[in-house]
Design a protein around this motif. Structure first.
Motif, PDB file in Angstrom:
ATOM      1  N   UNK A 131       0.810  -1.226   0.000  1.00 33.92           N
ATOM      2  CA  UNK A 131       0.000   0.000   0.000  1.00 33.92           C
ATOM      3  C   UNK A 131       0.847   1.282   0.000  1.00 33.92           C
ATOM      4  N   UNK A 132       2.155   1.131   0.209  1.00 39.82           N
ATOM      5  CA  UNK A 132       3.024   2.303   0.286  1.00 39.82           C
ATOM      6  C   UNK A 132       3.579   2.653  -1.089  1.00 39.82           C
ATOM      7  N   UNK A 133       3.569   3.925  -1.380  1.00 39.57           N
ATOM      8  CA  UNK A 133       4.108   4.426  -2.631  1.00 39.57           C
ATOM      9  C   UNK A 133       5.137   5.509  -2.301  1.00 39.57           C
ATOM     10  N   UNK A 134       6.357   5.318  -2.751  1.00 38.57           N
ATOM     11  CA  UNK A 134       7.421   6.316  -2.555  1.00 38.57           C
ATOM     12  C   UNK A 134       7.575   7.106  -3.842  1.00 38.57           C
ATOM     13  N   UNK A 135       7.605   8.424  -3.720  1.00 43.15           N
ATOM     14  CA  UNK A 135       7.773   9.301  -4.880  1.00 43.15           C
ATOM     15  C   UNK A 135       8.967  10.197  -4.610  1.00 43.15           C
ATOM     16  N   UNK A 136       9.896  10.243  -5.567  1.00 42.65           N
ATOM     17  CA  UNK A 136      11.076  11.108  -5.477  1.00 42.65           C
ATOM     18  C   UNK A 136      11.025  12.118  -6.608  1.00 42.65           C
ATOM     19  N   UNK A 137      11.513  13.315  -6.329  1.00 43.06           N
ATOM     20  CA  UNK A 137      11.583  14.341  -7.375  1.00 43.06           C
ATOM     21  C   UNK A 137      12.788  15.215  -7.136  1.00 43.06           C
ATOM     22  N   UNK A 138      13.208  15.875  -8.198  1.00 43.66           N
ATOM     23  CA  UNK A 138      14.280  16.869  -8.113  1.00 43.66           C
ATOM     24  C   UNK A 138      13.625  18.235  -8.263  1.00 43.66           C
ATOM     25  N   UNK A 139      13.911  19.132  -7.326  1.00 40.33           N
ATOM     26  CA  UNK A 139      13.365  20.490  -7.348  1.00 40.33           C
ATOM     27  C   UNK A 139      14.522  21.463  -7.509  1.00 40.33           C
ATOM     28  N   UNK A 141      11.646  13.488  -1.160  1.00 38.69           N
ATOM     29  CA  UNK A 141      11.120  12.139  -1.070  1.00 38.69           C
ATOM     30  C   UNK A 141       9.827  12.142  -0.274  1.00 38.69           C
ATOM     31  N   UNK A 142       8.823  11.469  -0.791  1.00 41.32           N
ATOM     32  CA  UNK A 142       7.554  11.329  -0.084  1.00 41.32           C
ATOM     33  C   UNK A 142       7.197   9.849  -0.011  1.00 41.32           C
ATOM     34  N   UNK A 143       6.543   9.486   1.058  1.00 43.46           N
ATOM     35  CA  UNK A 143       6.003   8.142   1.208  1.00 43.46           C
ATOM     36  C   UNK A 143       4.520   8.302   1.511  1.00 43.46           C
ATOM     37  N   UNK A 144       3.693   7.646   0.693  1.00 43.19           N
ATOM     38  CA  UNK A 144       2.244   7.786   0.800  1.00 43.19           C
ATOM     39  C   UNK A 144       1.624   6.412   1.012  1.00 43.19           C
ATOM     40  N   UNK A 145       0.716   6.321   1.978  1.00 42.44           N
ATOM     41  CA  UNK A 145      -0.073   5.113   2.163  1.00 42.44           C
ATOM     42  C   UNK A 145      -1.336   5.290   1.328  1.00 42.44           C
ATOM     43  N   UNK A 146      -1.421   4.573   0.217  1.00 40.30           N
ATOM     44  CA  UNK A 146      -2.538   4.759  -0.706  1.00 40.30           C
ATOM     45  C   UNK A 146      -3.851   4.194  -0.169  1.00 40.30           C
ATOM     46  N   UNK A 147      -3.790   3.162   0.670  1.00 39.93           N
ATOM     47  CA  UNK A 147      -5.016   2.605   1.239  1.00 39.93           C
ATOM     48  C   UNK A 147      -5.667   3.574   2.216  1.00 39.93           C
ATOM     49  N   UNK A 148      -4.849   4.171   3.084  1.00 42.44           N
ATOM     50  CA  UNK A 148      -5.368   5.112   4.084  1.00 42.44           C
ATOM     51  C   UNK A 148      -5.424   6.543   3.569  1.00 42.44           C
ATOM     52  N   UNK A 149      -4.871   6.777   2.388  1.00 40.37           N
ATOM     53  CA  UNK A 149      -4.780   8.110   1.779  1.00 40.37           C
ATOM     54  C   UNK A 149      -4.157   9.118   2.745  1.00 40.37           C
ATOM     55  N   UNK A 197       7.439  13.210   4.323  1.00 37.86           N
ATOM     56  CA  UNK A 197       7.861  14.107   3.245  1.00 37.86           C
ATOM     57  C   UNK A 197       9.124  14.785   3.722  1.00 37.86           C
ATOM     58  N   UNK A 198      10.185  14.719   2.921  1.00 35.91           N
ATOM     59  CA  UNK A 198      11.408  15.386   3.350  1.00 35.91           C
ATOM     60  C   UNK A 198      12.238  15.837   2.154  1.00 35.91           C
ATOM     61  N   UNK A 199      12.999  16.881   2.387  1.00 30.37           N
ATOM     62  CA  UNK A 199      13.942  17.412   1.409  1.00 30.37           C
ATOM     63  C   UNK A 199      15.322  16.963   1.874  1.00 30.37           C
ATOM     64  N   UNK A 200      16.007  16.229   1.044  1.00 32.81           N
ATOM     65  CA  UNK A 200      17.286  15.628   1.435  1.00 32.81           C
ATOM     66  C   UNK A 200      18.477  16.574   1.373  1.00 32.81           C
ATOM     67  N   UNK A 239       4.638  18.912  -2.844  1.00 35.81           N
ATOM     68  CA  UNK A 239       3.328  18.439  -2.378  1.00 35.81           C
ATOM     69  C   UNK A 239       2.204  19.053  -3.202  1.00 35.81           C
ATOM     70  N   UNK A 240       2.288  20.355  -3.412  1.00 37.70           N
ATOM     71  CA  UNK A 240       1.239  21.032  -4.174  1.00 37.70           C
ATOM     72  C   UNK A 240       1.283  20.622  -5.647  1.00 37.70           C
ATOM     73  N   UNK A 241       2.460  20.340  -6.183  1.00 35.51           N
ATOM     74  CA  UNK A 241       2.557  19.861  -7.557  1.00 35.51           C
ATOM     75  C   UNK A 241       1.868  18.500  -7.683  1.00 35.51           C
ATOM     76  N   UNK A 242       2.127  17.599  -6.708  1.00 31.07           N
ATOM     77  CA  UNK A 242       1.461  16.295  -6.715  1.00 31.07           C
ATOM     78  C   UNK A 242      -0.055  16.457  -6.671  1.00 31.07           C
ATOM     79  N   UNK A 243      -0.517  17.380  -5.835  1.00 33.23           N
ATOM     80  CA  UNK A 243      -1.956  17.634  -5.746  1.00 33.23           C
ATOM     81  C   UNK A 243      -2.515  18.135  -7.071  1.00 33.23           C
ATOM     82  N   UNK A 244      -1.836  19.057  -7.723  1.00 31.45           N
ATOM     83  CA  UNK A 244      -2.318  19.578  -9.015  1.00 31.45           C
ATOM     84  C   UNK A 244      -2.343  18.490 -10.083  1.00 31.45           C
ATOM     85  N   UNK A 245      -1.390  17.577 -10.057  1.00 27.92           N
ATOM     86  CA  UNK A 245      -1.375  16.492 -11.045  1.00 27.92           C
ATOM     87  C   UNK A 245      -2.561  15.557 -10.842  1.00 27.92           C
TER      88      UNK A 245
END
Length: 169
Positions: free
Chosen positions: A63-71, A85-93, A98-101, A117-123
């Motif tokens: 149920x976990x989804x990890x998303x990485x991006x370069x900003x 890097x973000x880790x999202x539990x898709x079952x529990x939404x 969320x952290x910037x490395x 986070x806001x970019x993910x929301x807009x997508x």
């Protein structure tokens, strides 16, 4: 264990504004004076998040989804991009983390994480079931200053017929 793969518009996890709100309310890193106010509102604007976001990849583990991006940094566009890097539990939404490395303010909930986070929301909001967009791209913000070295007056304001006929005394 699955590897990270390139993110597209049809394989990103669903991120609604309520998930983002719950994370910001729950995580003390985003409630500090450093991130509140002007920095938060400027980093969440669409023009920054869409232009600063670079290569995005994700992986699923149950149920976990990890998303990485370069900003791309907003003020030092030639500098190394920050890894979010973000880790999202898709079952529990819900967001697990969320952290910037790479940035100094990463431990305090930085503006780069908010922008992502806001970019993910807009997508999530603008997804089309038939259109697939790849997010494995260089950030547009990193191209600032690379193509146009100078601007001529005629490029800024196109000449009209009346301005060509005017004479300067």
């Amino acid at each position: 264990m699955e590897k990270f793969v390139k993110a597209t518009s049809n394989n990103l996890p669903r991120v609604d504004i309520f998930m983002v709100h719950e994370l910001l309310k729950r995580d003390n890193r985003f409630n500090s004076a450093e991130i509140a106010g002007v920095k938060a509102s400027s980093s969440t604007r669409e023009s920054y998040g869409d232009n600063a976001r670079g290569y995005v990849e994700f992986k699923k583990e149950g149920p976990l989804c990890s998303v990485k991006a370069r900003i791309c940094p907003e003020h030092k566009v030639r500098s190394k991009a920050y890894t979010i890097e973000t880790v999202i539990n898709e079952e529990e939404e819900t967001f697990i983390d969320v952290c910037c490395k790479d940035c100094a303010a990463g431990e305090g909930g930085c503006k780069h994480a908010l922008a992502f986070l806001m970019w993910l929301n807009r997508r999530t909001e603008d997804s089309s079931p038939t259109e697939v967009t790849s997010y494995w791209k260089k950030p547009r913000l990193s191209n600032v200053g690379t193509t146009i070295k100078f601007v001529e007056v005629r490029q800024v304001s196109p000449q009209t017929r009346n301005s060509q006929q005017m004479k300067v005394f």
